[in-house]
Every structure is written in C-alpha cells, then in structure tokens.
Design an enzyme around this catalytic site. Structure first.
Site, PDB file in Angstrom:
ATOM      1  CG  ASP A  13      -1.719   1.200   1.419  1.00 17.49           C
ATOM      2  OD1 ASP A  13      -2.410   1.580   0.462  1.00 17.49           O
ATOM      3  OD2 ASP A  13      -1.679   1.798   2.505  1.00 17.49           O
ATOM      4  CG  ASP A  15      -2.079   7.395   0.057  1.00 23.29           C
ATOM      5  OD1 ASP A  15      -1.315   8.362  -0.092  1.00 23.29           O
ATOM      6  OD2 ASP A  15      -2.789   6.937  -0.852  1.00 23.29           O
TER       7      ASP A  15
END
Length: 230
Positions: A13, A15
């Site tokens: 991922d 953010d």
C-alpha cells in the site's frame, strides 16, 4: 510464536504506509469541511482509509451531512492536494525496505487506492527514483480492472496478476496500514503485515498476520525473504 508462511512476492500500500499522506489527507479534508462548520474526525477517517476516492467522498459527505455532492467534495479537496501532496515525506523504514527487496531481486509492486494523478502529486517531486524501483503499480481509483475498492480483494488480485510469473495469493505478502486494506489482503488469500496508526483500536488489527509499530521493525526472515545485511 505465530506461524508465518514463506512468500516470494511483495505488495505495498502507499498512503500512511510508505508516505505520510494520511496526515495530509486529514489536513485537506478538514480544510474543506471547516467551511461548513464540521469536524473531520478520526472515526470517519477510519471508515475510509484504504477506500477508493469516490467512495471516500461519499462517506465524508454523508457522515457530516455536507451541503455538497461527493463530486463537489472531490473537486474541493483536489485543490488542497495540489498544495499539500508534493511535499509528502517517506515513513520510517520505507526506503530501506524497498531498496532491500529491489537489491535482492524480490518482485515488488505498489497497490494503492489512490488515482494515478494523485500518485504523481505525491511522488514526482521527491520520491520518483525510489518508486521507480517497483516492478509495476496499480492505482485503485483510476484502474478500470479494479472493480471494487478495499476491503474487497480486487486491487491485490489485480496487482499480483501483473507479475510475469503469476504468483499464487499465498505466495504474496502485503504491507498495509489501514483496516480496510488488511481485510482486502486477507480476502485475497494473502498474508499481511500491518503498521497501523497508533490510534487504531487493537481489536481492529486482529486479522493481520503480524502488527508492527513501524516498517523499521520488519524482519524479512520471518517470511523466508532475504535478510537485511548488518
């Protein structure tokens, strides 16, 4: 000791995990909702972390009963992002981990709910060289092959399928910070390393394979990956 299975491929991922952008999203969203006398609370943030942009906008507008549409909210926040995102900073341990896997020829990919335009705002000014080390990238909010956002498994299955050697889900390890992201990884049949915001209730982290305070704590050997050099 928990039982970890060996993996060969890694999905990240972005953010809140590799970049400090979750803090910037909070600033941007609060700047917008303040115009309507509202507070963007952590409870609302928790619901949308990891979600696609359109879904996130709907949740915020509905939860705060804003007198604007989700599309209008997205337009207002985009102006905030253009100011804030170019100065995104790397989270502790992110550079070391990405460079380590790349150096040791571990296939790595990015699986972010961000749209591609938002990705470039966050990465191009300071982090392009590092993010160019990924084998490929999947942008959940702008890739038509990602039909559903996290907590659905689509983004991780799509990202894994882009590797040339087509690994099975159980061969992939996901790195996530969000509860929705962990649920998505588990739904995809993958193990997941979670590095949550410290405000996340521990009961919401139980689906993760392992929970760390920072990427700096990660030990590749647990999952049969090449160890760090001392």
């Amino acid at each position: 000791m928990a039982n970890y299975s060996q993996v060969t491929h890694v999905l990240f991922d972005m953010d809140g995990l590799l970049l400090n952008t979750e803090d910037l999203y909070t600033v941007a969203f609060q700047n917008v909702v303040s115009r309507y006398g509202k507070d963007y609370t952590f409870d609302i943030k928790l619901k949308i972390m990891g979600c696609q942009a359109q879904e996130s906008a709907k949740v915020v507008v509905n939860a705060l009963e804003l007198p604007i549409t989700a599309e209008e909210f997205m337009k207002e926040t985009k102006g905030q992002f253009e100011v804030l995102f170019p100065d995104s900073e790397l989270m502790p341990g992110a550079r070391r981990l990405i460079e380590h896997f790349h150096k040791n020829k571990v296939p790595i990919a990015l699986a972010t709910s961000s749209a591609e335009t938002a990705y470039h705002m966050k990465v191009d000014k300071h982090h392009k060289e590092l993010f160019d080390l990924f084998d490929h990238k999947t942008f959940g909010s702008s890739d038509p092959s990602v039909k559903r956002g996290k907590p659905h498994p689509d983004i991780f299955l799509v990202a894994a399928a882009k590797f040339s050697d087509n690994p099975k889900p159980e061969q992939c390890l996901v790195f996530e910070d969000a509860v929705n992201g962990v649920k998505a990884a588990r739904a995809a049949g993958m193990q997941v390393v979670m590095v949550p915001d410290p405000r996340v209730d521990k009961s919401l982290t139980e689906e993760a394979t392992i929970v760390l305070k920072s990427l700096e704590e990660f030990d590749p050997k647990l999952f049969g990956l090449p160890p760090f050099e001392n």
